[in-house]
Each structure stands twice: as structure tokens, then as C-alpha cells.
Design a protein around this motif. Structure first.
Motif, PDB file in Angstrom:
ATOM      1  N   LEU A 138       0.816  -1.214   0.000  1.00 32.63           N
ATOM      2  CA  LEU A 138       0.000   0.000   0.000  1.00 32.63           C
ATOM      3  C   LEU A 138       0.853   1.270   0.000  1.00 32.63           C
ATOM      4  N   GLY A 139       2.150   1.116   0.258  1.00 32.64           N
ATOM      5  CA  GLY A 139       3.048   2.268   0.244  1.00 32.64           C
ATOM      6  C   GLY A 139       2.856   3.217   1.411  1.00 32.64           C
ATOM      7  N   ASN A 140       2.226   2.749   2.482  1.00 33.51           N
ATOM      8  CA  ASN A 140       1.946   3.634   3.630  1.00 33.51           C
ATOM      9  C   ASN A 140       2.776   3.247   4.852  1.00 33.51           C
ATOM     10  N   PHE A 141       3.944   2.681   4.592  1.00 34.23           N
ATOM     11  CA  PHE A 141       4.721   2.135   5.698  1.00 34.23           C
ATOM     12  C   PHE A 141       5.841   3.079   6.125  1.00 34.23           C
ATOM     13  N   VAL A 142       6.279   2.903   7.376  1.00 32.83           N
ATOM     14  CA  VAL A 142       7.423   3.623   7.932  1.00 32.83           C
ATOM     15  C   VAL A 142       8.426   2.561   8.360  1.00 32.83           C
ATOM     16  N   THR A 143       9.650   2.616   7.841  1.00 37.51           N
ATOM     17  CA  THR A 143      10.634   1.600   8.213  1.00 37.51           C
ATOM     18  C   THR A 143      11.208   1.903   9.592  1.00 37.51           C
ATOM     19  N   VAL A 144      11.492   0.849  10.323  1.00 41.84           N
ATOM     20  CA  VAL A 144      12.117   0.997  11.641  1.00 41.84           C
ATOM     21  C   VAL A 144      13.504   1.627  11.484  1.00 41.84           C
ATOM     22  N   HIS A 145      14.192   1.265  10.408  1.00 42.91           N
ATOM     23  CA  HIS A 145      15.551   1.748  10.158  1.00 42.91           C
ATOM     24  C   HIS A 145      15.603   3.279  10.133  1.00 42.91           C
ATOM     25  N   GLU A 146      14.584   3.907   9.534  1.00 34.94           N
ATOM     26  CA  GLU A 146      14.538   5.369   9.474  1.00 34.94           C
ATOM     27  C   GLU A 146      13.927   5.959  10.738  1.00 34.94           C
ATOM     28  N   LEU A 147      12.915   5.292  11.282  1.00 34.24           N
ATOM     29  CA  LEU A 147      12.203   5.847  12.431  1.00 34.24           C
ATOM     30  C   LEU A 147      13.084   5.970  13.662  1.00 34.24           C
ATOM     31  N   VAL A 148      13.974   5.004  13.896  1.00 34.94           N
ATOM     32  CA  VAL A 148      14.806   5.055  15.110  1.00 34.94           C
ATOM     33  C   VAL A 148      15.827   6.186  15.056  1.00 34.94           C
ATOM     34  N   LYS A 149      15.989   6.790  13.875  1.00 33.90           N
ATOM     35  CA  LYS A 149      16.869   7.960  13.775  1.00 33.90           C
ATOM     36  C   LYS A 149      16.173   9.232  14.260  1.00 33.90           C
ATOM     37  N   LYS A 150      14.836   9.158  14.337  1.00 31.46           N
ATOM     38  CA  LYS A 150      14.047  10.341  14.694  1.00 31.46           C
ATOM     39  C   LYS A 150      13.339  10.207  16.039  1.00 31.46           C
TER      40      LYS A 150
END
Length: 471
Positions: A279-291
Motif C-alpha cells: 500500500l506504500g503507507n509504511f514507515v521503516t524501523v531503520h529510518e524511524l529510530v533515527k528520529k
């Protein structure tokens, strides 16, 4: 003490008393990721949910043999490797390493074993041979299919009749594949390789395994023919887990899994849409843990009962951050009082602590009801705050509260530790508070004051500026 734990079994659609095959050992298999990209929050939900369950089982005194696989060969992986012009192994190594980094940030305990499908090809081939010998599988033009209708209870996990499942399968299978199958509901165990694709030699020609067979092979290979718990997302209930059950029981002639467990989805947006790569509505953990603080992400997911959906948004992240901070503040308040505490203990407070712990266990024993469980952690934190404000406190009682608070919180992936502030850190926080007051951000100003107070630092605002002293 008799075992009181009850688990909701997807197979029976009811809660059952948990009685492992071996008295104090739990053999647990959880479906892992298909490693062609970074995991998103929806993928991580399953990892965190079953890590929390594992940690509670260990808290109860069980030895947990925890196996979670990597699917490291399939159509998506081959496509991604071709697009990046690298080998399948180079691609999967990259994302397996990233997965390990991401789950470590979420304070997920390493699995007892993380087998890869490609490391178990010989076992997969031998498994398929037995299914063919027993009449449960057949070969056609290099493809090997499982005869679903021959397995009399097929559809039991999905709670669907095989005729309804066949009707559904007929709508999703192309005519070319239908021509190869004896029945539309039959599913693939081995498929021939296309030119240039990664493949392995087999009695049916060069090819690779289907998705479902690999988990049957790895679960039984590493944990035995019958395992206690098999977990995964609710989207795996059918066809993946239904097919695993059919394959495994057709080969071994015995029950494959005692307790089937499935976690709910992560949803996003106002419509509570399921998070997914498609669906293209995802947030990767790899990027999220940087923020975002990884411990906050973990806390949000681990404090929602595993069968319930989680709505991922900024509001819920903020609530998780605030609740996490309350627990840490209580831990700091108590830790600070240890140096000035009297010897011995307070029997009345000790009894309150033990009652909270008993209530915590009652909640968690009800199908891992983490929402009621974490409520007892908050109660313990509240008790700790009240106790730390007393004029006279006792060391043994403080140590008891700290130990129980740390142990219970650790099940949710929370690491509690007391960090004393040096003068330089205090001065930096005072500067931040002064700026917050200039910006009329009084919420942040008060937050810094309370945070410092929890660590034994008292601020005094004077005409000459803000000073601090240690209690």
C-alpha cells in the motif's frame, strides 16, 4: 505453584490453559521476515509482540527455545536483487544485518536460532520426498504441489470449508497454473527456476522451494515434530499457517502445534488502514529510530495486547513517551533516596509491592493482557513516588520496589537505570529551561524542573538567575 497462564488458541478460537509439552521448557516458532527490504512498523509489531510474550514466559521460569526464520529466497527477493544488480545473497545479507540492528534497537532478545531457508534446502527436498511417498504431493513439469483435499482437516485453522477455500483459490490462480494442478486449492512445494534465477538441484529439476514448506521444515528440524507455540501476524493464518499445518502433520502423523497465536496489525491514518509495503503507507524501523527514541517505539507496541490492532500516530507515540518517563522518574526518585535511607524494611509497604506483583501476574496470565499488566507497573511507580517522598525510608524496601519495577518493566523492553547528573549536564538543562521560559514554552520549562527534581536537583529562581542545589 500451579500454572495459571491461559492462551487464546487461533485453532480452537478460545482461551486454553497453557500446558507445554515439557514441564519447564517452551518450544516457540515465530515466522520471520522476507528479507528484500527494511522492516516496517507493521513487521516489527510481530517481533515485539512475541518477544514480550517470550520475556513473560521466561519471567514465569520457563526456558524458551525461540526460533524465528529468515525467508531469503522468493520472487520479491530475486526481483530486488536484479534491480540492484547484486546477488540474492548480497541482498539478503544486507537486509538481515539491518534487521538485526533494528530489532536490537527495540531491545528484542536474540532468537535461539535464526535459520535461513537457503541453508536448509537439503532438508526441504527430503521433506517433500516424504510427502510425495505418502501420497500428499505430486510432481508436474518440475513443479511439486501439495494435495490439500487429501489432508482431511484442511481449513480448520482458517475456520473455512475446503470448498470455500477452493472457490477463492480459483479466482486468484492463473490458467497456466490451474492446468498444472489437480485441484485449485493445491499449493506449491517446489517450483522450477526460470533462466538465470538462483536454483538448487532436486529430483524434479533445478528449482527452489515454495514459501510454506520452508517453515514446516525449519520448525520441525529445530524444535521437534510437535511444538508448543507458533506465532505470526494474523495475515499469516491463511494460507501460510494452514499450509504449514497440513504439510507438517501429513509428514509426521502427529499434531504440529499446540497453541497457534496471531498478532493484530498496525494501522495508520484516520481510516485505520493496515500498514503494508504493497500500500506504500509504511514507515521503516531503520529510518524511524533515527528520529524517535527506539525505547518509546518499543513501549508503544509492547503495551498493546498482542491480538489488538495498534494505531500508529504521533499522539500515541507521545502518550507512550510520557508513560515511559513516569516509570523512569519513579525509578530515579527511589534510587536517589537509597543513600539517605535507614537500614531494614517497611513490612506494610513490602506487602503492597507483593500485591501489585500478584495483580500484574494475574493480568499477564490472561492471554498476556499487557494493558492491564502495565497498569500494575504504573501502580508500582506511583507507590514508589509516594514512598520516596517520606521523611524516613528503608533501604530494603527501596531495593524491593526498584527490583520489582525493573523486572516487570523489562518484560515490555524497558531498561531502567539511575543516571546521576554532573554539574555540566545540569547547567545545560538550566540553559534549555531558560530558553523555554523566554519562548513561553512553560510546559517544557516545568518538565525540565520536574525531571531534575526526580534526580535530586532543586532549582531556585532568583533575581540573579537560576541556581541549583542537590537535596
Amino acid at each position: 505453584m500451579p500454572n495459571l497462564l491461559r492462551i487464546y488458541n487461533t485453532l480452537t478460537r478460545k482461551k486454553e490453559n497453557f500446558e507445554p509439552i515439557h514441564q519447564r521448557i517452551v518450544n516457540m516458532y515465530v515466522c520471520g521476515p522476507t528479507v528484500y527490504n527494511y522492516i516496517h512498523i507493521g513487521n516489527a509489531r510481530s517481533v515485539v509482540a512475541f518477544d514480550t510474550i517470550r520475556k513473560y514466559l521466561e519471567y514465569c521460569g520457563y526456558q524458551v527455545n525461540y526460533v524465528s526464520n529468515f525467508t531469503d529466497v522468493d520472487d520479491k527477493i530475486i526481483k530486488a536483487a536484479n534491480e540492484q544488480n547484486i546477488s540474492v545473497k548480497a541482498l539478503t545479507d544486507k537486509y538481515i544485518n539491518a534487521y538485526n540492528e533494528d530489532v536490537k534497537a527495540l531491545n528484542v532478545k536474540p532468537a535461539s536460532n535464526n535459520p535461513r531457508a537457503t541453508e536448509n534446502i537439503d532438508d526441504i527436498i527430503e521433506f517433500i520426498k516424504v510427502l510425495i511417498k505418502n501420497g500428499f504431493a505430486y510432481e508436474n513439469k518440475g513443479n511439486v504441489y501439495y494435495r490439500a483435499r487429501k489432508f482431511k482437516s484442511y481449513g480448520l485453522l482458517a475456520h473455512e470449508s475446503i470448498d470455500d477455500l477452493e472457490a477463492g483459490a480459483s479466482e486468484h490462480v492463473n490458467q497456466e497454473e490451474l492446468a498444472l494442478k489437480e485441484d485449485p486449492v493445491d499449493f506449491v512445494l517446489w517450483k522450477p527456476a526460470k533462466p538465470g534465477e538462483i536454483s538448487w538441484k532436486s529430483p524434479w529439476g533445478n528449482g527452489r522451494p515454495g514459501w510454506h514448506i520452508e517453515c514446516s521444515v525449519m520448525a520441525t528440524k529445530y524444535l521437534g515434530n510437535t511444538i508448543d507455540i507458533h506465532g505470526g501476524g494474523e495475515d499469516l493464518e491463511f494460507p501460510h499457517h494452514e499450509n504449514e499445518r497440513a504439510q507438517s502433520e501429513a509428514k509426521t502423523g502427529t499434531t504440529f502445534v499446540k497453541y497457534w497465536m496471531h498478532n493484530g496489525f498496525v494501522t495508520v491514518g484516520d481510516e485505520n488502514e493496515k500498514m503494508s509495503k504493497s500500500l506504500g503507507n509504511f514507515v521503516t524501523v531503520h529510518e524511524l529510530v533515527k528520529k524517535v527514541d527506539a525505547q518509546v517505539i518499543r513501549f508503544l507496541m509492547s503495551t498493546t495486547q498482542y491480538r489488538r490492532p495498534i494505531q500508529y500516530n504521533q499522539k500515541n507515540l507521545s502518550v507512550a513517551a510520557n508513560n515511559l518517563k513516569k516509570i523512569q522518574t519513579a525509578y530515579n526518585n527511589l534510587s536517589y533516596r537509597l543513600d539517605t535511607a535507614d537500614d531494614f524494611n517497611d513490612p506494610k509497604v513490602d506487602q503492597e509491592v507483593r500485591q501489585i506483583q500478584a495483580d500484574f501476574q494475574d493480568a499477564m496470565d490472561d492471554d498476556f493482557n499487557v494493558q492491564n499488566g502495565i497498569a500494575q507497573v504504573y501502580e508500582l511507580a506511583k507507590l514508589g513516588n509516594v514512598y520516596s517522598e517520606r521523611e524516613y525510608v528503608f533501604k530494603d524496601t527501596i531495593k524491593l520496589i526498584l527490583k520489582k519495577l525493573s523486572t516487570m518493566a523489562s518484560i515490555f523492553g524497558v531498561k531502567l537505570q539511575f543516571e546521576a547528573l554532573n554539574d555540566e549536564k545540569v547547567e545545560r538543562l538550566i540553559e534549555e529551561r531558560n530558553q523555554a521560559r523566554k519562548d513561553r514554552n512553560f510546559a517544557r520549562s516545568d518538565e525540565i524542573r520536574e525531571d531534575l527534581k526526580s534526580k535530586g536537583i532543586i532549582l531556585e529562581d532568583t533575581a540573579q538567575g537560576t541556581r541549583f542545589r542537590r537535596e
